[in-house]
Scaffold this motif. Sequence first.
Motif, PDB file in Angstrom:
ATOM      1  N   TRP A  75       0.829  -1.230  -0.095  1.00 20.47           N
ATOM      2  CA  TRP A  75       0.114  -0.046  -0.044  1.00 20.47           C
ATOM      3  C   TRP A  75       0.614   1.193  -0.109  1.00 20.47           C
ATOM      4  O   TRP A  75       0.388   2.384  -0.631  1.00 20.47           O
ATOM      5  CB  TRP A  75      -0.810  -0.130   1.164  1.00 20.47           C
ATOM      6  N   ARG A  76       2.045   1.340   0.685  1.00 20.18           N
ATOM      7  CA  ARG A  76       3.029   2.164   0.487  1.00 20.18           C
ATOM      8  C   ARG A  76       4.500   1.534   0.379  1.00 20.18           C
ATOM      9  O   ARG A  76       4.640   0.292   0.637  1.00 20.18           O
ATOM     10  CB  ARG A  76       3.013   2.917   1.820  1.00 20.18           C
ATOM     11  N   THR A  77       5.438   2.435  -0.166  1.00 20.90           N
ATOM     12  CA  THR A  77       6.778   2.011  -0.570  1.00 20.90           C
ATOM     13  C   THR A  77       7.589   2.329   0.857  1.00 20.90           C
ATOM     14  O   THR A  77       8.686   1.842   0.562  1.00 20.90           O
ATOM     15  CB  THR A  77       7.187   2.723  -1.739  1.00 20.90           C
ATOM     16  N   ASP A  78       7.119   3.046   1.660  1.00 21.01           N
ATOM     17  CA  ASP A  78       7.889   3.360   2.832  1.00 21.01           C
ATOM     18  C   ASP A  78       7.196   3.077   4.182  1.00 21.01           C
ATOM     19  O   ASP A  78       5.793   2.781   4.046  1.00 21.01           O
ATOM     20  CB  ASP A  78       8.418   4.581   2.842  1.00 21.01           C
ATOM     21  N   ASN A  79       7.868   3.248   5.258  1.00 16.48           N
ATOM     22  CA  ASN A  79       7.023   3.245   6.668  1.00 16.48           C
ATOM     23  C   ASN A  79       7.621   4.468   7.461  1.00 16.48           C
ATOM     24  O   ASN A  79       8.627   4.298   7.773  1.00 16.48           O
ATOM     25  CB  ASN A  79       7.609   1.820   7.395  1.00 16.48           C
ATOM     26  N   PRO A  80       6.706   5.390   7.360  1.00 13.99           N
ATOM     27  CA  PRO A  80       6.831   6.638   7.847  1.00 13.99           C
ATOM     28  C   PRO A  80       7.312   6.687   9.445  1.00 13.99           C
ATOM     29  O   PRO A  80       7.599   7.507   9.932  1.00 13.99           O
ATOM     30  CB  PRO A  80       5.838   7.629   7.485  1.00 13.99           C
ATOM     31  N   ALA A  81       6.928   5.416  10.272  1.00  9.87           N
ATOM     32  CA  ALA A  81       6.871   5.615  11.566  1.00  9.87           C
ATOM     33  C   ALA A  81       7.837   4.689  11.889  1.00  9.87           C
ATOM     34  O   ALA A  81       8.285   4.621  13.316  1.00  9.87           O
ATOM     35  CB  ALA A  81       5.525   5.074  12.116  1.00  9.87           C
ATOM     36  N   ILE A  82       8.677   3.929  11.044  1.00 12.00           N
ATOM     37  CA  ILE A  82       9.732   2.997  11.629  1.00 12.00           C
ATOM     38  C   ILE A  82      10.881   3.620  12.409  1.00 12.00           C
ATOM     39  O   ILE A  82      11.230   2.845  13.240  1.00 12.00           O
ATOM     40  CB  ILE A  82      10.371   2.170  10.392  1.00 12.00           C
ATOM     41  N   GLN A  83      11.331   4.899  12.349  1.00  8.99           N
ATOM     42  CA  GLN A  83      12.512   5.480  12.888  1.00  8.99           C
ATOM     43  C   GLN A  83      12.045   6.114  14.137  1.00  8.99           C
ATOM     44  O   GLN A  83      12.818   6.728  14.682  1.00  8.99           O
ATOM     45  CB  GLN A  83      13.272   6.147  11.961  1.00  8.99           C
ATOM     46  N   ILE A  84      10.748   6.342  14.323  1.00 12.84           N
ATOM     47  CA  ILE A  84      10.185   6.962  15.547  1.00 12.84           C
ATOM     48  C   ILE A  84      10.529   6.507  16.796  1.00 12.84           C
ATOM     49  O   ILE A  84       9.850   5.221  16.933  1.00 12.84           O
ATOM     50  CB  ILE A  84       8.658   7.593  15.110  1.00 12.84           C
ATOM     51  N   LYS A  85      11.048   7.108  17.757  1.00 11.34           N
ATOM     52  CA  LYS A  85      11.200   6.414  19.121  1.00 11.34           C
ATOM     53  C   LYS A  85       9.905   6.899  19.986  1.00 11.34           C
ATOM     54  O   LYS A  85       9.784   7.850  19.981  1.00 11.34           O
ATOM     55  CB  LYS A  85      12.593   6.779  19.793  1.00 11.34           C
ATOM     56  N   GLY A  86       9.445   6.100  20.525  1.00 14.05           N
ATOM     57  CA  GLY A  86       8.425   6.354  21.569  1.00 14.05           C
ATOM     58  C   GLY A  86       8.933   6.978  22.729  1.00 14.05           C
ATOM     59  O   GLY A  86      10.157   6.804  23.145  1.00 14.05           O
ATOM     60  N   PRO A  87       7.991   7.385  23.753  1.00 14.32           N
ATOM     61  CA  PRO A  87       8.387   7.987  24.857  1.00 14.32           C
ATOM     62  C   PRO A  87       8.872   6.789  25.908  1.00 14.32           C
ATOM     63  O   PRO A  87       9.197   7.189  27.148  1.00 14.32           O
ATOM     64  CB  PRO A  87       7.003   8.434  25.221  1.00 14.32           C
TER      65      PRO A  87
END
Length: 320
Positions: free
Chosen positions: A93-105
Motif C-alpha cells: 500500500w506504501r513503499t515506505d514506513n514513515p513511523a519505523i524510525q520514530i522512538k516512543g516515550p
Amino acid sequence: MRPTDDYHWISTFLEAQAAELGAAMNTLLAYGRDLKDCAAWLDQHGSDFGKASREDIEAYLIACDAQGLSRATRARRLSAIKQIYRFAFEESWRTDNPAIQIKGPGRAQRLPKTLDIPEVDGLLAAARTVGRSPADRLRNTCLMELLYATGMRVSELVALQVSAARGDPRMLLVLGKGGKERMVPLSPPARDALAAWLAEWDRQRETERARGIPPPRHLFPSRGKSGHLTRHRFYLLIKELAVAGGVAPDKVTPHTLRHAFATHLLANGADLRVIQTLLGHADVATTEIYTHVLDERLSELVLEHHPLTKTGARKPTEDT
C-alpha cells in the motif's frame, strides 16, 4: 488493492490481525481506538494514512502529549501506528514506513501491586461466604482458587472451557494471548474447588436439559453475549470479596492475584524461567519485574521490623 480511506485501512489491518495472528478481541479494540484517533487527527490536518509523513506522525504524538496522555498511552498509540504501517508496507500500500524510525516515550517503570499471603488468604476465605446462593459461593471459590493457583489472566480464567476441567485434572490447558496454549498445574485446594463447582455445574445442566436448554461450553457460563462470565463482572466480584475479607479494595484487582502468584512463587525459590512459562510471557524480561517487586518488599520488611530503623533506636558506640 490499496484501501480507499483510513477506515478501510484500519478495518483491513484488524481483520488480518485477527485471522493471521489470532489477536484477542480486547487487543483489536485497543488498536481500533488508537488508530481511529490518529486518523481523525490526520484528517483535521489535511492528511491520511496513505500520504502521512514521519513529521505528521511525530506532530500527532506531540499533540497526544499536549493533551496530557500518559507515556503508556502514547507508547501504545505509536506501537499501533507502527504495526499498521508495517502491514501496509508488506501489502504494497506504501513503499515506505514513515513511523519505523520514530522512538516512543517508553513506559514508566512501575512495579506491579501485589498482596501478601494473609491478604490472599482473606480473599479466598471470603469467596466461601460471599454469594446469594450455595452455587454462587462454590463458583466464587473455584474462580479465586484457580486464579491464585495458576496465575492466569482474568480473560483466560473466565473463558475456560468446561471440557478442559473434566477428569480431576492435575494440569489445566489455558488458551492465552495470540491463541497460544500452555499447561498450568493445579494445587490441591484448586482441584477440590474445581471438583465441587463441576458437580454443581452438572446439576444445573440437568435442570436446564429438562427444559430443552443446550449445555454451555464454558466453565463459568452466563446469559450474556460472550456466553461466559465477563471480566467486568469478575472485577466487581473481587472488590466485594476484598471488602468481605478485610483487604483494602484499592489494592485488589484480578491482575493483583496474578502478581501475587508470581511474587510468592519467586519468594519461595521458584525458577524465573518456570514462572515465565506458567504466566505465558513471551519474553523473560517481562517476568523479571517480579524480582524488583520482591526486592522492594524485602526492603520494606527490613525498614518496618529492624530495630535500628525505630525512632530512638540505640546508636552505635565506638566499641560496637
